[in-house]
Design a protein around this motif. Structure first.
Motif, PDB file in Angstrom:
ATOM      1  N   PRO A 134       0.863  -1.276  -0.059  1.00  0.00           N
ATOM      2  CA  PRO A 134       0.002   0.291   0.001  1.00  0.00           C
ATOM      3  C   PRO A 134       0.924   1.366   0.015  1.00  0.00           C
ATOM      4  O   PRO A 134       0.378   2.295  -0.543  1.00  0.00           O
ATOM      5  CB  PRO A 134      -0.819  -0.258   1.346  1.00  0.00           C
ATOM      6  CG  PRO A 134      -0.638  -1.615   1.509  1.00  0.00           C
ATOM      7  CD  PRO A 134       0.545  -2.037   1.067  1.00  0.00           C
ATOM      8  N   ALA A 135       2.095   1.248   0.491  1.00  0.00           N
ATOM      9  CA  ALA A 135       2.951   2.364   0.606  1.00  0.00           C
ATOM     10  C   ALA A 135       3.552   2.864  -0.794  1.00  0.00           C
ATOM     11  O   ALA A 135       4.215   3.845  -0.947  1.00  0.00           O
ATOM     12  CB  ALA A 135       4.010   2.031   1.758  1.00  0.00           C
ATOM     13  N   MET A 136       3.269   1.969  -1.887  1.00  0.00           N
ATOM     14  CA  MET A 136       3.619   2.253  -3.307  1.00  0.00           C
ATOM     15  C   MET A 136       2.428   2.251  -4.158  1.00  0.00           C
ATOM     16  O   MET A 136       2.405   2.356  -5.478  1.00  0.00           O
ATOM     17  CB  MET A 136       4.851   1.393  -3.816  1.00  0.00           C
ATOM     18  CG  MET A 136       4.627   0.030  -3.625  1.00  0.00           C
ATOM     19  SD  MET A 136       6.080  -0.924  -4.285  1.00  0.00           S
ATOM     20  CE  MET A 136       6.332  -0.439  -5.863  1.00  0.00           C
ATOM     21  N   GLY A 137       1.241   2.364  -3.654  1.00  0.00           N
ATOM     22  CA  GLY A 137      -0.421   2.371  -4.240  1.00  0.00           C
ATOM     23  C   GLY A 137      -0.815   0.969  -4.680  1.00  0.00           C
ATOM     24  O   GLY A 137      -1.739   0.929  -5.624  1.00  0.00           O
ATOM     25  N   ILE A 138      -0.464  -0.152  -3.960  1.00  0.00           N
ATOM     26  CA  ILE A 138      -1.324  -1.066  -4.211  1.00  0.00           C
ATOM     27  C   ILE A 138      -1.996  -1.799  -3.009  1.00  0.00           C
ATOM     28  O   ILE A 138      -1.485  -2.132  -2.172  1.00  0.00           O
ATOM     29  CB  ILE A 138      -0.165  -2.456  -4.781  1.00  0.00           C
ATOM     30  CG1 ILE A 138       0.642  -2.011  -5.765  1.00  0.00           C
ATOM     31  CG2 ILE A 138      -1.018  -3.732  -4.970  1.00  0.00           C
ATOM     32  CD1 ILE A 138       1.698  -2.831  -6.193  1.00  0.00           C
TER      33      ILE A 138
END
Ligand code: CP3
Length: 409
Positions: A134-138
Motif C-alpha cells: 500500500p505504501a507504493m499504491g497497491i
C-alpha cells in the motif's frame, strides 16, 4: 586461545576505555535508545572472557558469518502464527490481519509470542511480504481462507506507471516494532526482518491472489515482457529501500522470500528473479555491509547454485534437498571449499512435527549431521503449518539446544 586473548586485549585496552568515556551511538538515528555501557565483573576493573560473551553478536549472526560457534542456532519460519493458541486468541480479539500486522503493539506482542514460549535464536517480525505494497499504491487484503487478495491486479503499463516511490513514512509501524523487539531480545537472539522477492510479490500483484499454476503472470512474461520488467524494476527499488529501513530500525538479518521462485524453469528464473535479487543484495551490501541477507525459495533444488550466485550470505534450503548435497554443490560452484562462506538454512520437513517425538528427535539429529556443524542455521524446509502441535515445536527447539552440534552426535 590466541584469538580469544587478542579479543580480550582489544576490548580491555582499547574498547573498554573508549566506551567508558564516550557516549555510545544508538543504532537508530530517529529513536535514540538507552546507552549501552560495558560493565566489568564485580570487584574487578578488568573484563573477563565471560563478560565479553555478553557483548558478542547473536549466535545466528556469527553462524551466518561462518565463525566457529558453540552450537547450531535454530529458529523456524512462520514460528509466529496460527498453530499457537495465544496467537489464535489474540486473532479472535483483533480479527483483521491488516490490523494485527500494522499496529506496533500487536506486531511486537505477536513476534514475541514464540520468543516467550521457545527462546528461538531468531525472532522474526510479525508482518507479511505484502505489507509494504500500500505504501507504493497497491491495496491488498488477507482473507482468512483464501489468503492474500489484491483488489486491482496490475496487468498494464499504465497501472505500472501509476505506482509511486515507496513512502516509508507509511510503514512506521514496522520500524518501531523492530526497534522494540530488538530492545526486548537484546543480544540473546537475532532480530529478523524480511521482504518478498520482486518475482514472488509480482505473482500476487499480477494474479490478484495465491496461485497454483501462475498462468497469468507467466503469460504476461511471454506476451508483454516489458510490462513485467517495469513492474519488477519498480519493486526492486522499493524493496531495497525497505530492507535498509528495516536494518536501520534494528534487524540483524533480513530474509528475502522468493517463495514461488521454484515454479519457474531455471532459465526463466535467471530472467525474472535473479537479476532483481542480485541488484537488491548488491545495493544493501554496499549500504549496510555488516548485515547478512538470506534468500529462500521453495523448490530450490534446481536453483541452488543460481541462488548462491545472487550474493546471498545465507541460502534457505527446502526439505526436498539433502543438506550435504547442497553444501557439496555450493562448495564446488565456489571453486574452493574453504573460501566459501555461504551459510545454509534449513531443512527439516515441517510434516515431521505431526509425528511422534522420537521422529522429531531423529529428524533434527539427521539435519545437524548433514548440515556439518558450521555455516548452518537449523530451520524447517518451509514454514510451521497451521494445526502443528505446539509441544512438537517445543520439542524441536529443546532437541536442537541439547544436541546443538553435529560433533556431539
Ligand atoms: O510462506 C512462505 O513461503 C513465506 C513467504 C510468505 C509470507 N507471506 C511471509 C510471512 C508468503 C508467500 C506470504 C503470502 C501469504 N500471506 C500467504 C501465503 C498464501 C499462499 O499463496 O500460499 C498467507 C496465508 C498470508 C497471510 C498471512 N501472513 C497469515 C495468515 C499470517 C499469519 C501467520 C500464519 O500462521 O501464517 C502471515 C504472517 C507471515 N507471512 C509471516 C511471514 C514471514 C509471519 C512471521 C513468521 O514467520 O512467524
Amino acid at each position: 586461545f590466541l584469538r580469544d586473548y587478542n579479543y580480550y586485549l582489544i576490548v580491555n585496552v582499547f574498547l573498554y576505555p573508549m566506551l567508558k568515556f564516550s557516549t555510545p551511538k544508538s543504532f537508530n538515528a530517529t529513536k535514540p535508545r538507552k546507552a549501552v555501557t560495558l560493565k566489568a565483573s564485580e570487584g574487578s576493573n578488568r573484563l573477563t572472557l565471560k563478560d565479553l560473551e555478553a557483548y558478542k553478536d547473536p549466535l545466528l549472526v556469527r553462524a551466518a558469518r561462518g565463525e566457529e560457534i558453540e552450537r547450531v542456532p535454530c529458529w523456524l519460519m512462520r514460528q509466529a502464527g496460527r498453530y499457537q493458541k495465544v496467537y489464535r486468541d489474540l486473532a479472535a480479539k483483533y480479527p483483521s490481519f491488516r490490523q494485527r500486522s500494522e499496529t506496533t503493539d500487536l506486531i511486537v506482542e505477536i513476534s514475541l509470542q514464540p520468543w516467550k514460549s521457545f527462546k528461538p535464536d531468531g525472532v522474526i517480525m510479525f508482518s507479511d511480504i505484502l505489507t509494504p505494497l500500500p505504501a507504493m499504491g497497491i491495496e491488498f487484503d488477507i482473507d482468512n481462507t483464501k489468503g492474500p487478495i489484491i483488489q486491482k491486479p496490475i496487468r498494464t503499463m499504465e497501472q505500472v506507471d501509476e505506482l509511486y516511490d515507496i513512502d516509508l513514512s507509511r510503514l512506521e509501524f514496522v520500524s518501531s516494532a523492530l526497534t522494540h523487539i530488538r530492545a526486548e531480545v537484546g543480544r540473546k537472539s537475532a532480530v529478523l526482518g524480511f521482504i518478498g522477492s520482486p518475482w514472488t510479490l509480482a505473482t500476487y500483484i499480477v494474479e490478484g491472489a495465491s496461485s497454483q499454476h501462475y498462468r497469468t503472470i507467466k503469460n504476461l512474461s511471454y506476451s508483454n515482457p516489458d510490462i513485467l520488467e517495469a513492474l519488477l524494476r519498480k519493486l526492486t527499488i522499493a524493496l531495497t529501500d525497505y530492507i535498509i529501513f528495516q536494518i536501520d530500525a534494528g534487524a540483524h538479518v533480513v530474509q528475502i522470500f522468493d517463495s514461488w521462485g521454484g515454479h519457474l524453469p531455471p532459465k526463466d528464473w535467471d530472467r525474472w528473479s535473479k537479476p532483481y535479487l542480485r541488484r537488491i543484495i548488491r545495493e544493501v551490501h554496499l549500504a549496510r555491509p555488516h548485515i547478512p541477507l538470506t534468500v529462500f525459495a521453495n523448490g530450490c533444488g534446481g536453483l541452488l547454485e543460481r541462488i548462491a550466485a545472487t550474493g546471498a550470505d545465507i541460502v534457505g534450503v527446502d526439505w526436498a534437498t539433502d543438506l550435504r548435497d547442497a553444501r557439496h554443490r555450493l562448495d564446488v560452484a565456489a571453486g574452493d571449499a574453504d573460501s566459501n562462506t555461504v551459510c545454509l538454512q534449513g531443512n527439516v520437513d515441517p510434516a515431521v512435527l505431526f509425528g511422534p517425538k522420537a521422529a522429531i528427535t531423529e529428524a533434527v539429529k539427521d539435519c545437524l549431521v548433514r548440515g556439518g556443524g558450521r555455516r548452518h542455521i537449523l530451520n524447517l524446509g518451509h514454514g510451521v503449518q497451521p494445526g502443528t502441535p505446539e509441544d512438537a515445536v517445543a520439542h524441536l527447539f529443546e532437541v536442537s539446544k541439547e544436541l546443538g552440534f553435529s560433533a556431539n552426535l
